[in-house]
Each structure stands twice: as C-alpha cells, then as structure tokens.
Design an enzyme around this catalytic site. Structure first.
Site, PDB file in Angstrom:
ATOM      1  N   ALA A  66     -12.889  45.805 -12.662  1.00 46.54           N
ATOM      2  CA  ALA A  66     -13.914  46.241 -13.611  1.00 46.54           C
ATOM      3  C   ALA A  66     -14.992  46.951 -12.809  1.00 46.54           C
ATOM      4  O   ALA A  66     -15.131  46.740 -11.602  1.00 46.54           O
ATOM      5  CB  ALA A  66     -14.480  45.019 -14.322  1.00 46.54           C
ATOM      6  N   GLY A 109     -10.042  43.269 -12.736  1.00 53.69           N
ATOM      7  CA  GLY A 109      -9.614  43.807 -14.030  1.00 53.69           C
ATOM      8  C   GLY A 109      -8.387  44.699 -13.908  1.00 53.69           C
ATOM      9  O   GLY A 109      -7.592  44.786 -14.849  1.00 53.69           O
ATOM     10  N   GLU A 112      -5.558  42.422 -13.948  1.00 50.93           N
ATOM     11  CA  GLU A 112      -5.467  41.821 -15.294  1.00 50.93           C
ATOM     12  C   GLU A 112      -4.839  42.784 -16.306  1.00 50.93           C
ATOM     13  O   GLU A 112      -4.028  42.390 -17.139  1.00 50.93           O
ATOM     14  CB  GLU A 112      -6.863  41.388 -15.752  1.00 50.93           C
ATOM     15  CG  GLU A 112      -7.393  40.244 -14.901  1.00 50.93           C
ATOM     16  CD  GLU A 112      -8.840  39.900 -15.200  1.00 50.93           C
ATOM     17  OE1 GLU A 112      -9.717  40.751 -14.958  1.00 50.93           O
ATOM     18  OE2 GLU A 112      -9.086  38.790 -15.685  1.00 50.93           O
ATOM     19  N   GLU A 132     -12.901  38.346  -8.003  1.00 47.33           N
ATOM     20  CA  GLU A 132     -14.177  38.143  -8.696  1.00 47.33           C
ATOM     21  C   GLU A 132     -15.030  37.049  -8.071  1.00 47.33           C
ATOM     22  O   GLU A 132     -16.256  37.108  -8.104  1.00 47.33           O
ATOM     23  CB  GLU A 132     -13.919  37.802 -10.174  1.00 47.33           C
ATOM     24  CG  GLU A 132     -13.358  38.947 -11.002  1.00 47.33           C
ATOM     25  CD  GLU A 132     -11.841  39.048 -11.017  1.00 47.33           C
ATOM     26  OE1 GLU A 132     -11.175  38.439 -10.156  1.00 47.33           O
ATOM     27  OE2 GLU A 132     -11.312  39.742 -11.911  1.00 47.33           O
TER      28      GLU A 132
HETATM   29  N1  CO8 Z   1     -16.435  48.940  -9.393  1.00 44.73           N
HETATM   30  C1  CO8 Z   1     -17.210  50.023  -9.136  1.00 44.73           C
HETATM   31  N2  CO8 Z   1     -16.990  50.854  -8.112  1.00 44.73           N
HETATM   32  C2  CO8 Z   1     -15.969  50.569  -7.283  1.00 44.73           C
HETATM   33  C3  CO8 Z   1     -15.125  49.465  -7.481  1.00 44.73           C
HETATM   34  C4  CO8 Z   1     -15.391  48.615  -8.594  1.00 44.73           C
HETATM   35  N3  CO8 Z   1     -14.633  47.554  -8.893  1.00 44.73           N
HETATM   36  N4  CO8 Z   1     -14.201  49.439  -6.502  1.00 44.73           N
HETATM   37  C5  CO8 Z   1     -14.443  50.509  -5.711  1.00 44.73           C
HETATM   38  N5  CO8 Z   1     -15.507  51.193  -6.184  1.00 44.73           N
HETATM   39  C6  CO8 Z   1     -16.118  52.402  -5.621  1.00 44.73           C
HETATM   40  C7  CO8 Z   1     -16.890  52.095  -4.358  1.00 44.73           C
HETATM   41  O1  CO8 Z   1     -18.178  51.620  -4.691  1.00 44.73           O
HETATM   42  C8  CO8 Z   1     -16.912  53.428  -3.679  1.00 44.73           C
HETATM   43  O2  CO8 Z   1     -17.882  54.230  -4.315  1.00 44.73           O
HETATM   44  P1  CO8 Z   1     -18.968  55.074  -3.421  1.00 44.73           P
HETATM   45  O3  CO8 Z   1     -18.095  56.062  -2.676  1.00 44.73           O
HETATM   46  O4  CO8 Z   1     -19.837  55.682  -4.441  1.00 44.73           O
HETATM   47  O5  CO8 Z   1     -19.603  54.085  -2.525  1.00 44.73           O
HETATM   48  C9  CO8 Z   1     -15.562  54.022  -4.048  1.00 44.73           C
HETATM   49  O6  CO8 Z   1     -15.101  53.282  -5.177  1.00 44.73           O
HETATM   50  C10 CO8 Z   1     -14.525  53.858  -2.941  1.00 44.73           C
HETATM   51  O7  CO8 Z   1     -14.474  52.485  -2.588  1.00 44.73           O
HETATM   52  P2  CO8 Z   1     -14.595  51.949  -1.082  1.00 44.73           P
HETATM   53  O8  CO8 Z   1     -15.409  52.901  -0.273  1.00 44.73           O
HETATM   54  O9  CO8 Z   1     -15.035  50.533  -1.137  1.00 44.73           O
HETATM   55  O10 CO8 Z   1     -13.070  52.056  -0.619  1.00 44.73           O
HETATM   56  P3  CO8 Z   1     -12.350  51.212   0.523  1.00 44.73           P
HETATM   57  O11 CO8 Z   1     -11.029  51.857   0.712  1.00 44.73           O
HETATM   58  O12 CO8 Z   1     -13.247  51.020   1.672  1.00 44.73           O
HETATM   59  O13 CO8 Z   1     -12.129  49.733  -0.139  1.00 44.73           O
HETATM   60  C11 CO8 Z   1     -11.533  48.176  -1.891  1.00 44.73           C
HETATM   61  C12 CO8 Z   1     -11.288  49.553  -1.239  1.00 44.73           C
HETATM   62  C13 CO8 Z   1     -11.125  47.057  -0.936  1.00 44.73           C
HETATM   63  C14 CO8 Z   1     -10.701  48.099  -3.155  1.00 44.73           C
HETATM   64  C15 CO8 Z   1     -13.028  48.022  -2.245  1.00 44.73           C
HETATM   65  O14 CO8 Z   1     -13.460  49.181  -2.945  1.00 44.73           O
HETATM   66  C16 CO8 Z   1     -13.382  46.831  -3.079  1.00 44.73           C
HETATM   67  O15 CO8 Z   1     -13.408  45.716  -2.606  1.00 44.73           O
HETATM   68  N6  CO8 Z   1     -13.659  47.032  -4.399  1.00 44.73           N
HETATM   69  C17 CO8 Z   1     -14.073  46.007  -5.303  1.00 44.73           C
HETATM   70  C18 CO8 Z   1     -12.908  45.140  -5.699  1.00 44.73           C
HETATM   71  C19 CO8 Z   1     -13.358  44.046  -6.643  1.00 44.73           C
HETATM   72  O16 CO8 Z   1     -14.138  43.182  -6.304  1.00 44.73           O
HETATM   73  N7  CO8 Z   1     -12.846  44.072  -7.871  1.00 44.73           N
HETATM   74  C20 CO8 Z   1     -13.152  43.089  -8.859  1.00 44.73           C
HETATM   75  C21 CO8 Z   1     -14.222  43.593  -9.738  1.00 44.73           C
HETATM   76  S1  CO8 Z   1     -14.817  42.343 -10.847  1.00 44.73           S
HETATM   77  C22 CO8 Z   1     -13.729  42.355 -12.099  1.00 44.73           C
HETATM   78  O17 CO8 Z   1     -12.767  43.075 -12.142  1.00 44.73           O
HETATM   79  C23 CO8 Z   1     -14.067  41.420 -13.183  1.00 44.73           C
HETATM   80  C24 CO8 Z   1     -13.117  41.555 -14.360  1.00 44.73           C
HETATM   81  C25 CO8 Z   1     -13.548  40.671 -15.468  1.00 44.73           C
HETATM   82  C26 CO8 Z   1     -14.764  41.142 -16.136  1.00 44.73           C
HETATM   83  C27 CO8 Z   1     -14.871  40.503 -17.439  1.00 44.73           C
HETATM   84  C28 CO8 Z   1     -16.298  40.498 -17.899  1.00 44.73           C
HETATM   85  C29 CO8 Z   1     -16.478  39.658 -19.123  1.00 44.73           C
END
Ligand code: CO8
Length: 258
Positions: A66, A109, A112, A132
C-alpha cells in the site's frame, strides 16, 4: 489497449491483462490505482468475451505495498470512516478466473492483492512478504487470513511477525505460488495459462472457482455438499453436454460458454 494514470489495460482474445504502471513508486497501491484496477477488473468480469484476467506489474515490482506516503498522515478516525482499502473487496469478488503474474516485489498490499487471485505465477526473482510490522502496523487487505490459509500458521506467523521476505522457491514450497517460471518468460507463460483457462467453458469455470474458494470458507462437510450441488448444476450447461459428447466422439469440444 487503454492507459490510465496508474494502469494499462489490454484485451488479447479472451484474456484481459491489467498491468500496474506506477514505476516511480514500485507500483505502490494508492487509492486511485485501486479504483482503476477495480473498474477495469469489474468491466472484464461482466464481459462474457473475457475468460481469464491477468494482473501483473513490472519486472522490479508487482507492487511494493500500500502507498505508505498516502497512509502516513491518516488517523484511526480517518481510516475507519473511509473503510480504508475496502475498494479491493470488488477485486476479490471477481468471478472470472484471475491470475497474478508476479515479478520482483510483492510486499504488503501487493502480496495481499496477488493472493486474491486464483493462480499465482511467480518469476524466479519474485519476493513475497508482509512487512507492515516494520511500519508499526499489520496487514489490512486480507493478508493475515489469506496467507495463513495458503501457507499455514507457522510460516504466516514468521512472515507477519518478522516482516521478512521469502523468495519464489520458498513461496512455491509453502503453497503460495502455483508455478515458477523464468523472469523473462513470465508474461508469455502466464498468458499461455490464461488462454488455456479462457478456452474452457466460462460458466463451468465460475462454478469450479466458487467451489474451490469454498474450501477456505466453510467446513469440509459444507464444502463437499456445496461442491456436489454445484457439480450437479453444471449438468444444466450446454457446454457440459458438449464437453462429454466431444470426449465420447474423440474430438475437441466447441464451447459456447452457455
Ligand atoms: N509506498 C509508497 N512508496 C513506496 C513504497 C510504498 N509501499 N514502496 C516503495 N516506494 C517508493 C520509494 O519511496 C521510492 O520513492 P522515492 O524515489 O520517491 O524515494 C521508490 O518507490 C523506489 O523505492 P526504493 O528506493 O525504496 O527502492 P529499493 O529498490 O531501494 O527498495 C523495497 C525496494 C525493498 C521494496 C522498498 O521500497 C521498501 O521496503 N518498500 C516498502 C515495502 C513495504 O513496507 N510495504 C508494505 C506497505 S504497508 C501495506 O501494504 C499495508 C497494507 C494494508 C493497509 C490496509 C489499511 C487499512
């Protein structure tokens, strides 16, 4: 082919393809992207010329979760009022067979939504996880339920409580993934599977999918009874008569999806 802000939609014969296209955010699922996917999937689901729907992302990411930036400022009152992320319920309710073609990250997400699909085809570079907990929250689009049902309690707890990722091989061993293919053939292999499914009788596929889904949602006895009645109901289909006649006559069937 149709491109909207966050997705591309294509129709190839009887297969619909929805490609997430938000590369700067690794296909993070914001509400607008969710609404676009759901609208495209719902349109395909009510179109009888579509017999299978493929959902895919980029080579680097199916979807990295998400959208954390969109969620960060919300309060408890906000998310409960909006029933945050319930938009995806419509995707889970699609009756046409759905296939997730996962390359790269399927996290949070993203994992999911992939698990909402009937089949999950993974490229060798796929990575699955529910990170998460590392953000001080927990899965909220069905992850605790679908992951536990797919891979069992032990591995679901491991992933949900540590936030670690699993690779394609571990995911296949655990039962999350239907098949693993090489990364560069992911879309072709998935389309071949989708075309195969779409060539079958669509009403028979609805019935079969609904009955398999019941295995996750009922007791064994209730599920077996549901299956038996659904099986009986396929005898009302012209496709059932044609499929069996074709077998007896040693020829390929011609399904009319009726
Ligand atoms: N949300 C927003 N932006 C994101 C996300 C995300 N989940 N994942 C990556 N991005 C963005 C980064 O911020 C970055 O943007 P910018 O260039 O502007 O800084 C761009 O994508 C590229 O990402 P990275 O530079 O981090 O790329 P890497 O190759 O270094 O890393 C990873 C890749 C490991 C995937 C890393 O991006 C990461 O850890 N991302 C987050 C993963 C995460 O925690 N996902 C879970 C999110 S929470 C969720 O899904 C909850 C669902 C349920 C919600 C229900 C609510 C009721």
């Amino acid at each position: 082919q149709q491109t909207t802000e966050h997705i591309t939609v294509e129709w190839r014969g009887r297969v619909g393809i929805i490609t997430l296209n938000r590369p700067h955010a690794l296909n993070a699922l914001n509400l607008a992207l969710g609404a676009e996917v759901v609208a495209a999937a719902a349109a395909m689901d009510t179109d009888p010329s579509i017999g299978a729907i493929v959902l895919t992302g980029s080579e680097k990411a199916f979807a990295a979760g998400a959208d954390i930036k969109e969620m960060a400022g919300r309060s408890y009152a906000d998310v409960i009022r909006e029933d945050f992320f319930s938009v995806w319920d419509r995707f889970a309710a699609v009756r046409t067979p759905t296939i997730a073609a996962v390359s790269g990250y399927a996290l949070g997400g993203g994992c999911e939504v992939a698990m909402m699909c009937d089949l999950l085809i993974a490229a060798e570079n796929a990575r699955f996880g529910q990170p998460e907990i590392t953000l001080g929250t927990m899965p909220g689009i069905g992850g605790t339920q679908r992951l536990a049902r797919a891979v069992g309690k032990a591995k679901a707890m491991d992933l949900v409580l540590t936030g670690r990722m699993m690779d394609a091989e571990e995911a296949e061993r655990a039962g999350l993934v239907s098949r693993i293919v090489t990364t560069d053939t992911l879309l072709d292999e998935t389309l071949a599977i989708a075309e195969k499914i779409a060539s079958m009788s669509l009403p028979a596929a609805y019935a079969a999918k609904e009955a398999v889904a019941h295995a996750h949602e009922s007791t064994l006895a209730a599920g077996v009874q549901f299956e038996r009645r659904t099986f009986h109901a396929t005898f009302a289909l012209a496709d059932r008569a044609e499929g069996m006649a074709a077998f007896v006559e040693k020829r390929p069937p011609t399904f009319t999806h009726a």
